[in-house]
Design a protein around this motif. Structure first.
Motif, mmCIF file in Angstrom:
data_model
loop_
_atom_site.group_PDB
_atom_site.id
_atom_site.type_symbol
_atom_site.label_atom_id
_atom_site.label_comp_id
_atom_site.label_asym_id
_atom_site.label_seq_id
_atom_site.Cartn_x
_atom_site.Cartn_y
_atom_site.Cartn_z
ATOM 1 N N ARG A 88 0.787 -1.184 -0.241
ATOM 2 C CA ARG A 88 -0.002 -0.043 -0.112
ATOM 3 C C ARG A 88 0.891 1.176 0.024
ATOM 4 N NH1 ARG A 88 -4.297 -0.227 4.502
ATOM 5 N NH2 ARG A 88 -5.004 -1.957 3.292
ATOM 6 N N HIS A 95 2.747 3.985 -3.365
ATOM 7 C CA HIS A 95 2.457 4.634 -4.386
ATOM 8 C C HIS A 95 3.185 4.367 -5.711
ATOM 9 C CE1 HIS A 95 -0.112 8.023 -2.200
ATOM 10 N NE2 HIS A 95 -0.664 6.706 -2.214
ATOM 11 N N SER A 123 1.906 -5.428 -2.863
ATOM 12 C CA SER A 123 0.528 -5.593 -3.095
ATOM 13 C C SER A 123 0.143 -3.975 -2.873
ATOM 14 C CB SER A 123 -0.093 -6.339 -2.075
ATOM 15 O OG SER A 123 0.277 -6.202 -0.880
ATOM 16 N N GLU A 124 -1.231 -3.737 -3.672
ATOM 17 C CA GLU A 124 -1.777 -2.500 -3.348
ATOM 18 C C GLU A 124 -0.756 -1.394 -3.870
ATOM 19 O OE1 GLU A 124 -4.641 -1.814 -0.383
ATOM 20 O OE2 GLU A 124 -5.009 -4.070 -0.022
ATOM 21 N N ASN A 125 0.002 -1.282 -4.981
ATOM 22 C CA ASN A 125 0.467 -0.310 -5.310
ATOM 23 C C ASN A 125 -0.185 0.253 -6.528
ATOM 24 O OD1 ASN A 125 3.230 0.802 -4.080
ATOM 25 N ND2 ASN A 125 2.804 -1.176 -3.487
ATOM 26 N N ALA A 126 0.615 0.916 -7.476
ATOM 27 C CA ALA A 126 0.086 1.337 -8.886
ATOM 28 C C ALA A 126 0.877 0.690 -10.012
ATOM 29 C CB ALA A 126 -0.079 2.884 -8.878
ATOM 30 N N ILE A 127 1.480 -0.446 -9.938
ATOM 31 C CA ILE A 127 2.530 -0.840 -10.719
ATOM 32 C C ILE A 127 1.664 -1.514 -12.130
ATOM 33 C CG2 ILE A 127 4.453 -2.558 -11.470
ATOM 34 C CD1 ILE A 127 4.800 -2.523 -8.311
ATOM 35 N N LEU A 133 2.546 -9.081 -5.823
ATOM 36 C CA LEU A 133 1.949 -7.789 -6.811
ATOM 37 C C LEU A 133 0.443 -7.800 -6.861
ATOM 38 C CD1 LEU A 133 4.620 -8.323 -9.843
ATOM 39 C CD2 LEU A 133 4.259 -6.524 -8.059
ATOM 40 N N ARG A 164 -3.507 -6.718 -6.472
ATOM 41 C CA ARG A 164 -4.040 -5.694 -6.618
ATOM 42 C C ARG A 164 -3.244 -4.351 -7.379
ATOM 43 N NH1 ARG A 164 -7.661 -5.011 -0.796
ATOM 44 N NH2 ARG A 164 -8.811 -7.103 -1.029
ATOM 45 N N ASN A 165 -2.264 -4.714 -8.061
ATOM 46 C CA ASN A 165 -1.795 -4.126 -8.939
ATOM 47 C C ASN A 165 -2.327 -4.092 -10.306
ATOM 48 O OD1 ASN A 165 1.127 -2.354 -7.857
ATOM 49 N ND2 ASN A 165 0.722 -4.614 -6.870
#
Length: 273
Positions: free
Chosen positions: A177, A179, A198-202, A221, A223-224
């Protein structure tokens, strides 16, 4: 003052609290009223309230070092220019002076020894609430000193780019989590074995090959955006053949097959654009 059926006084609070203060042993400390809609209570500030913006290593007669703390609070307090925006200026005065002194003269050697980030082996720096550039700058300064850390938690810190940081001995890194947009923004991780993103914006796997030389065993990875692309798992395992677990699922026989881009099927239909 009226009293409700629940036993809580609904009227105004008395203006004088001298008797209560004497019973509690508090003298000369004004009471602060919490004006939030859901409080309705008068709170007495704690004796340590004046130190709430001061880091532990700037307290007098404190011998605790950074490697003795599992989850230290390292977020910088308000800068000196913001002192006029708060009512309790005395609370921030010591904090503002220490930052000005460090900016002009450089960080004192005694302070660096007490932080002792170089000897930390396991550290949790999650939820630091890094809302200002100077706070992020100080946070990255600390990360660059973690030359011996092996397990590092950096959950929910709104981190964007850590490419300037090198963690030579880090075996487990948790960046859940944040950015991050590209894998190029990761720190240098020559010894990483477990990596959670997990939960980034990759959105792409560009830069994943840089982890091929590391002994990476598990990667998360979930939730990207990249996790929803075609042949996602096959492409990851093709870049990281020694990877054992992806997104919590062990390597499957189908993941070992080389992925192929499917060419469009030939048809007799003519598309007029």
């Amino acid at each position: 003052m009226s009293e409700s059926s629940s036993g809580v006084n609904s009227g105004s609070f008395p203006k004088s609290h001298s008797s209560q203060d004497s019973e509690l042993g508090v003298t000369g400390t004004p009471l602060s009223v919490d004006h939030s809609p859901d409080s309705g209570l008068v709170s007495t500030p704690l004796p340590s309230s004046r130190f709430r913006f001061v880091s532990w290593h700037r307290l007098e007669q404190c011998d605790v070092t950074g490697d003795q703390l599992a989850c230290p609070r390292v977020r910088e307090g308000p800068i000196e220019e913001e002192l006029h925006l708060v009512e309790d200026v005395d609370v921030l005065l010591e904090r503002g002076r220490s930052r000005r002194r460090r900016k002009v003269e450089g960080q004192r050697w005694e302070e660096r020894l007490q932080e002792n980030w170089e000897n930390c082996l396991e550290l949790n720096l999650s939820y630091q609430d890094l809302g200002d550039p100077y706070q992020l700058e100080n946070f990255v300064r600390i990360l660059r000193r973690l030359i011996r850390v092996e397990k590092l938690q950096l959950i929910d810190n709104s981190l964007i780019n850590l490419s300037s940081v090198r963690l030579p001995r880090c075996r487990m890194l948790n960046l859940h989590r944040n950015h991050l947009v590209h894998l190029h923004q990761l720190p240098k991780l020559p010894a990483v074995e477990h990596l959670c993103l997990s939960e980034n914006a990759i959105a792409s796997l560009g830069g994943l090959g840089s982890l091929g030389s590391s002994p990476l065993r598990s990667l998360n990875l979930t939730r990207n955006p990249v996790a929803f692309t075609q042949d996602y798992r096959a492409r990851v395992f093709s870049c990281l053949p020694n990877l054992e677990v992806l997104d919590g699922i062990p390597k499957l026989p189908a993941d070992a097959l080389p992925f192929r881009f499917k060419a469009p099927e030939t048809t007799r239909i003519c598309n007029i654009l």
